[in-house]
Every structure is written in C-alpha cells, then in structure tokens.
Design a protein around this motif. Structure first.
Motif, PDB file in Angstrom:
ATOM      1  N   SER A  44      -3.284   1.896   2.627  1.00 28.53           N
ATOM      2  CA  SER A  44      -1.981   2.392   3.061  1.00 28.53           C
ATOM      3  C   SER A  44      -1.173   1.352   3.817  1.00 28.53           C
ATOM      4  CB  SER A  44      -2.162   3.642   3.930  1.00 28.53           C
ATOM      5  OG  SER A  44      -2.903   3.327   5.092  1.00 28.53           O
ATOM      6  N   ARG A  45      -1.768   0.265   4.235  1.00 25.22           N
ATOM      7  CA  ARG A  45      -1.039  -0.762   4.965  1.00 25.22           C
ATOM      8  C   ARG A  45      -0.431  -1.827   4.054  1.00 25.22           C
ATOM      9  NH1 ARG A  45      -5.429  -1.939   9.834  1.00 25.22           N
ATOM     10  NH2 ARG A  45      -5.445   0.171  10.689  1.00 25.22           N
ATOM     11  N   ILE A  81       8.337   4.143  -9.507  1.00 27.42           N
ATOM     12  CA  ILE A  81       7.098   3.736  -8.861  1.00 27.42           C
ATOM     13  C   ILE A  81       6.783   4.730  -7.755  1.00 27.42           C
ATOM     14  CG2 ILE A  81       8.268   2.185  -7.223  1.00 27.42           C
ATOM     15  CD1 ILE A  81       5.834   0.273  -7.521  1.00 27.42           C
ATOM     16  N   SER A  82       5.517   5.060  -7.637  1.00 25.76           N
ATOM     17  CA  SER A  82       5.090   5.991  -6.592  1.00 25.76           C
ATOM     18  C   SER A  82       3.683   5.621  -6.157  1.00 25.76           C
ATOM     19  CB  SER A  82       5.138   7.440  -7.104  1.00 25.76           C
ATOM     20  OG  SER A  82       4.257   7.603  -8.205  1.00 25.76           O
ATOM     21  N   ARG A  83       3.261   6.201  -5.059  1.00 28.83           N
ATOM     22  CA  ARG A  83       1.902   5.920  -4.588  1.00 28.83           C
ATOM     23  C   ARG A  83       1.306   7.155  -3.952  1.00 28.83           C
ATOM     24  NH1 ARG A  83       2.195   0.989  -0.734  1.00 28.83           N
ATOM     25  NH2 ARG A  83      -0.026   1.444  -0.412  1.00 28.83           N
ATOM     26  N   ASP A  84       0.006   7.233  -4.039  1.00 30.74           N
ATOM     27  CA  ASP A  84      -0.766   8.289  -3.388  1.00 30.74           C
ATOM     28  C   ASP A  84      -1.806   7.587  -2.535  1.00 30.74           C
ATOM     29  OD1 ASP A  84      -2.496  10.322  -2.646  1.00 30.74           O
ATOM     30  OD2 ASP A  84      -2.340  11.366  -4.554  1.00 30.74           O
ATOM     31  N   ASN A 110      -5.599   6.068  -2.988  1.00 29.22           N
ATOM     32  CA  ASN A 110      -5.572   4.598  -3.094  1.00 29.22           C
ATOM     33  C   ASN A 110      -5.029   4.145  -4.447  1.00 29.22           C
ATOM     34  OD1 ASN A 110      -6.652   4.517  -0.572  1.00 29.22           O
ATOM     35  ND2 ASN A 110      -8.571   3.543  -1.151  1.00 29.22           N
ATOM     36  N   THR A 111      -3.974   4.777  -4.892  1.00 31.86           N
ATOM     37  CA  THR A 111      -3.441   4.493  -6.213  1.00 31.86           C
ATOM     38  C   THR A 111      -1.913   4.419  -6.187  1.00 31.86           C
ATOM     39  OG1 THR A 111      -5.311   5.617  -7.253  1.00 31.86           O
ATOM     40  CG2 THR A 111      -3.391   5.225  -8.633  1.00 31.86           C
ATOM     41  N   VAL A 112      -1.397   3.459  -6.929  1.00 30.32           N
ATOM     42  CA  VAL A 112       0.041   3.329  -7.152  1.00 30.32           C
ATOM     43  C   VAL A 112       0.293   3.524  -8.641  1.00 30.32           C
ATOM     44  CG1 VAL A 112       1.982   1.722  -7.165  1.00 30.32           C
ATOM     45  CG2 VAL A 112       0.492   1.853  -5.175  1.00 30.32           C
ATOM     46  N   TYR A 113       1.379   4.208  -8.946  1.00 32.33           N
ATOM     47  CA  TYR A 113       1.710   4.516 -10.327  1.00 32.33           C
ATOM     48  C   TYR A 113       3.038   3.855 -10.717  1.00 32.33           C
ATOM     49  CZ  TYR A 113      -1.669   8.176  -9.332  1.00 32.33           C
ATOM     50  OH  TYR A 113      -2.799   8.851  -8.950  1.00 32.33           O
ATOM     51  N   CYS A 142      -2.573   1.674 -10.620  1.00 33.38           N
ATOM     52  CA  CYS A 142      -3.178   0.562  -9.901  1.00 33.38           C
ATOM     53  C   CYS A 142      -4.084   1.169  -8.844  1.00 33.38           C
ATOM     54  CB  CYS A 142      -2.107  -0.313  -9.266  1.00 33.38           C
ATOM     55  SG  CYS A 142      -2.756  -1.659  -8.249  1.00 33.38           S
ATOM     56  N   ALA A 143      -5.375   1.086  -9.071  1.00 35.85           N
ATOM     57  CA  ALA A 143      -6.353   1.650  -8.145  1.00 35.85           C
ATOM     58  C   ALA A 143      -6.874   0.559  -7.228  1.00 35.85           C
ATOM     59  CB  ALA A 143      -7.496   2.289  -8.917  1.00 35.85           C
ATOM     60  N   ALA A 144      -6.931   0.865  -5.954  1.00 31.52           N
ATOM     61  CA  ALA A 144      -7.345  -0.127  -4.970  1.00 31.52           C
ATOM     62  C   ALA A 144      -8.603   0.315  -4.245  1.00 31.52           C
ATOM     63  CB  ALA A 144      -6.226  -0.355  -3.965  1.00 31.52           C
TER      64      ALA A 144
END
Length: 123
Positions: free
Chosen positions: A29-30, A69-72, A76-79, A21-23
């Motif tokens: 981050s908020r 689930i993870s995020r970087d 700006n991406t959640v996996y 999921c690219a934002a």
C-alpha cells in the motif's frame, strides 16, 4: 517487493482485456504502481500510474479514455482495464513499483519491475 503481471492475450480490435499486477513482499500500500509497455523495435513507454491511496491517477494520451487503472491494497493487486483496443496497443506490458506518495510517469523512477505480459491486438 516482487511483482507479477498477468492477463495478457490475443484480442480483436475493439476488444477488452484486464491486466493484473500482483505484488508480494513489502507493504504494497505504500507503493505507487505504474504500467509500461514495449512494442517490438520501440522503447518502453509509460501507460498509466496510480498512487498508493488511489487518489491520483494519470494516463498516457494514447490510452486516455480507453484504459482505467485501479488497485485493491487488501489483495496487493493493481488492475489495468483496457477497452477499445487497437493494433497499436500490441506490446509487452510491465508493471512497476516505487515507494512514493505521488505518481510517476518516468520508468527511471521505478525500483521494482515484474515480468511482462504479452498483449496482442489483431486487426
């Protein structure tokens, strides 16, 4: 914030897929990010969520132990890593965002939605 889900596809039972999921837009981050899915003829259901700091994560019982689930935030991406996939995981998967300091499992709490990505698990 604009969201784009990707990574769906056709996989056999027991296989794995990683959704992204690219934002873009506001300060990613908020935002708490959630994954939901909708199978044909069924209502949209919660899958997983992760808080902005990655400190809190929560999963639907149906995917617990199989999905992570993870995020970087730098990217700006959640996996959503999906393993041991079952035919009942077949659905369109959506990611959503809400500016929050905690996690949310209700779709009505989310303000921003991306287009879904199709996941099909063959038996």
């Amino acid at each position: 914030v604009q969201l784009q889900a990707s990574g769906g596809g056709l996989v056999q039972t027991g296989g794995s897929l990683r959704l992204s999921c690219a934002a873009s837009g506001r300060t990613f981050s908020r935002y708490t990010i959630g994954w939901f899915r909708q199978a044909p003829g069924k209502e949209r259901e919660f899958v997983a969520t992760i808080s902005w700091s990655s400190g809190r994560r929560y999963f639907a019982d149906s995917v617990k132990g199989r999905f992570t689930i993870s995020r970087d935030n730098a990217k700006n991406t959640v996996y959503l890593q999906m393993s041991s996939l079952k035919p009942e995981d077949t659905a369109v998967y959506y990611c959503a965002a809400v500016q929050s300091s905690t996690i949310d499992t209700s779709s009505s709490e989310y303000d921003y939605w991306g287009r879904g990505t199709q996941v099909t698990v063959s038996s």
